[in-house]
Design a protein around this motif. Sequence first.
Motif, mmCIF file in Angstrom:
data_model
loop_
_atom_site.group_PDB
_atom_site.id
_atom_site.type_symbol
_atom_site.label_atom_id
_atom_site.label_comp_id
_atom_site.label_asym_id
_atom_site.label_seq_id
_atom_site.Cartn_x
_atom_site.Cartn_y
_atom_site.Cartn_z
ATOM 1 N N GLY A 118 0.785 -1.229 0.000
ATOM 2 C CA GLY A 118 0.000 0.000 0.000
ATOM 3 C C GLY A 118 0.816 1.278 0.000
ATOM 4 O O GLY A 118 0.264 2.363 0.187
ATOM 5 N N VAL A 119 2.119 1.175 -0.209
ATOM 6 C CA VAL A 119 2.924 2.398 -0.253
ATOM 7 C C VAL A 119 2.969 2.902 -1.696
ATOM 8 O O VAL A 119 3.370 2.183 -2.605
ATOM 9 N N ALA A 120 2.511 4.114 -1.876
ATOM 10 C CA ALA A 120 2.312 4.638 -3.228
ATOM 11 C C ALA A 120 3.620 4.773 -3.997
ATOM 12 O O ALA A 120 3.706 4.454 -5.170
ATOM 13 N N ALA A 121 4.641 5.253 -3.341
ATOM 14 C CA ALA A 121 5.856 5.573 -4.063
ATOM 15 C C ALA A 121 7.071 5.089 -3.293
ATOM 16 O O ALA A 121 7.227 5.391 -2.119
ATOM 17 N N VAL A 122 7.922 4.346 -3.975
ATOM 18 C CA VAL A 122 9.162 3.924 -3.331
ATOM 19 C C VAL A 122 10.337 4.488 -4.118
ATOM 20 O O VAL A 122 10.577 4.116 -5.249
ATOM 21 N N ASP A 123 11.029 5.430 -3.534
ATOM 22 C CA ASP A 123 12.250 5.933 -4.158
ATOM 23 C C ASP A 123 13.401 5.700 -3.186
ATOM 24 O O ASP A 123 13.240 4.990 -2.191
ATOM 25 N N SER A 169 6.198 -4.273 -5.907
ATOM 26 C CA SER A 169 5.675 -4.607 -7.239
ATOM 27 C C SER A 169 6.830 -4.725 -8.221
ATOM 28 O O SER A 169 7.944 -4.262 -7.969
ATOM 29 N N ALA A 170 6.533 -5.344 -9.377
ATOM 30 C CA ALA A 170 7.569 -5.534 -10.396
ATOM 31 C C ALA A 170 8.171 -4.196 -10.801
ATOM 32 O O ALA A 170 9.387 -4.055 -10.954
ATOM 33 N N GLU A 171 7.294 -3.183 -10.938
ATOM 34 C CA GLU A 171 7.786 -1.874 -11.384
ATOM 35 C C GLU A 171 8.680 -1.219 -10.345
ATOM 36 O O GLU A 171 9.718 -0.657 -10.665
ATOM 37 N N VAL A 172 8.250 -1.311 -9.100
ATOM 38 C CA VAL A 172 9.052 -0.736 -8.023
ATOM 39 C C VAL A 172 10.403 -1.441 -7.959
ATOM 40 O O VAL A 172 11.458 -0.806 -7.828
ATOM 41 N N ALA A 173 10.374 -2.766 -8.112
ATOM 42 C CA ALA A 173 11.616 -3.542 -8.061
ATOM 43 C C ALA A 173 12.587 -3.055 -9.127
ATOM 44 O O ALA A 173 13.762 -2.792 -8.858
ATOM 45 N N GLN A 174 12.058 -2.883 -10.340
ATOM 46 C CA GLN A 174 12.910 -2.453 -11.443
ATOM 47 C C GLN A 174 13.491 -1.065 -11.174
ATOM 48 O O GLN A 174 14.679 -0.825 -11.385
ATOM 49 N N ALA A 197 10.860 -10.743 0.193
ATOM 50 C CA ALA A 197 10.338 -12.106 0.088
ATOM 51 C C ALA A 197 9.132 -12.199 -0.824
ATOM 52 O O ALA A 197 8.244 -13.010 -0.616
ATOM 53 N N GLY A 198 9.058 -11.338 -1.837
ATOM 54 C CA GLY A 198 7.939 -11.442 -2.767
ATOM 55 C C GLY A 198 6.626 -11.052 -2.136
ATOM 56 O O GLY A 198 6.534 -10.012 -1.501
ATOM 57 N N ASP A 199 5.624 -11.906 -2.295
ATOM 58 C CA ASP A 199 4.309 -11.521 -1.793
ATOM 59 C C ASP A 199 4.150 -11.858 -0.312
ATOM 60 O O ASP A 199 5.009 -12.474 0.310
ATOM 61 N N LEU A 200 3.027 -11.425 0.221
ATOM 62 C CA LEU A 200 2.793 -11.541 1.655
ATOM 63 C C LEU A 200 2.834 -12.995 2.131
ATOM 64 O O LEU A 200 3.424 -13.308 3.174
#
Lengths: 297, 138
Positions: A229-234, A261-266, A281-284
């Motif tokens: 639920g975190v909108a933005a990860v920088d 998410s995949a996008e955040v990971a990238q 660890a991927g998903d919950l």
Amino acid sequence: MNEVISSTLQSPSKGLREVWGWFDVSQDDRVRVSGLLPLAEQNIEAILEEFYSREGGYDRPGGDGPPHGMQDVRDEQRRHLLELFEAGLDQKSFQDRRRAGLFNENYGISPSFYLGLYTFAINRICDLLRQEAEDEASALETEKALRKAAACHQAMTIEAFSAARSDAIEQRERQLSELPTPVLRLQAGLLLVPVVGVLDSHRSRLLTMQILDAIREQNARAVVLDITGVAAVDSMVANHLIQTMTATRLMGAHSVLTGISAEVAQSLVKIGVTGEALNPAGDLERGVETARKLLER
Amino acid sequence: MNAPAADPAVLLQRVSCDSDVVAARQLARRLADELEFSRPDQALIATAVSELARNIVNYAKEGEVEICTARAGARTGIKVTARDRGPGLADVELALQDGYSTGNSLGLGLPGTRRIVDEFDICSNPGRGLVVTVIKWR
């Protein structure tokens, strides 16, 4: 009246001079305007009275506001209108406008009501000015000066009004960001922390403290931190997470990060945040599984 | 700065607090979506904008982020300019190295942003301010 602690209006005297400039208010204009002070002082009460007693009465500015503040409102409006004739450039006039703007915001006086009353008063004063004038050309110049200065005065008050409003919004945002994040106990020794919203420095400090408290109270040995639920990860958010997880480790508990998410990971990889520090660890589901294994060690 | 005539729209976000960083990020993401960038690229652009805006808040207190469409020949991209009147960078080369930070951060903001985008231009005026311009082509 409330003290204004912060405002978006910038440095007083320089700012005022600049704004007077935008409205083409010259030194001569200011002298003319301040010369009207006796006239304004004599008539302001009658003007306000006329305004409020007209057909369709404006007895309740701001709609359904409480009528008991009426006298306050009129006092403030008299004071504010008379301040125009000081035509000041100093710290005081700057504070005056902020006070008036904040007053309007606090009492729920809408900009259109404020401008309506103001325009009414200026028109009346111009009428009086023309009636009393001996030199017509000079009276016209004075009227022009008064209208320019009044427009400027109004503009700055409305600016202070909107600054007061955005301060209020900012405060609300601050309150929102202080909403506590739940620290849930999944089983003995295992905590789940679902983080939702924006993770700024302030909130992440709060979050770290909450987690550390919970670890101590519940004697936890593993924490699953879920950031779905975190909108933005920088990089700043990543840094906060790393610090939180390091602190957890120092308290003797393992932590696992889930919900990237995949996008955040990238994005994180591109920025250069390495995965190890975050112990992802991927998903919950996998995260909880991983945490359980850590408990068994 | 002039945007190309075909795309006069320049999105401007004043940046002075955390919620402005989020707002700038959302603006960038929306434009990237309109320009039909892929989802992963949208996330990269949003992250780059977020890093640049964050630097403004952290080091200059306030500034602005300008986002517009970039065109060169047949290429379309997104151009982001982050501008502030803060302390600037005394040593640009040093600031572009991974892990260098004067604050308590990971030191990945600028070098990370450079890795994300295709064109990266930085103009530091120590004591006067910093302008970072980046372009990501589709």
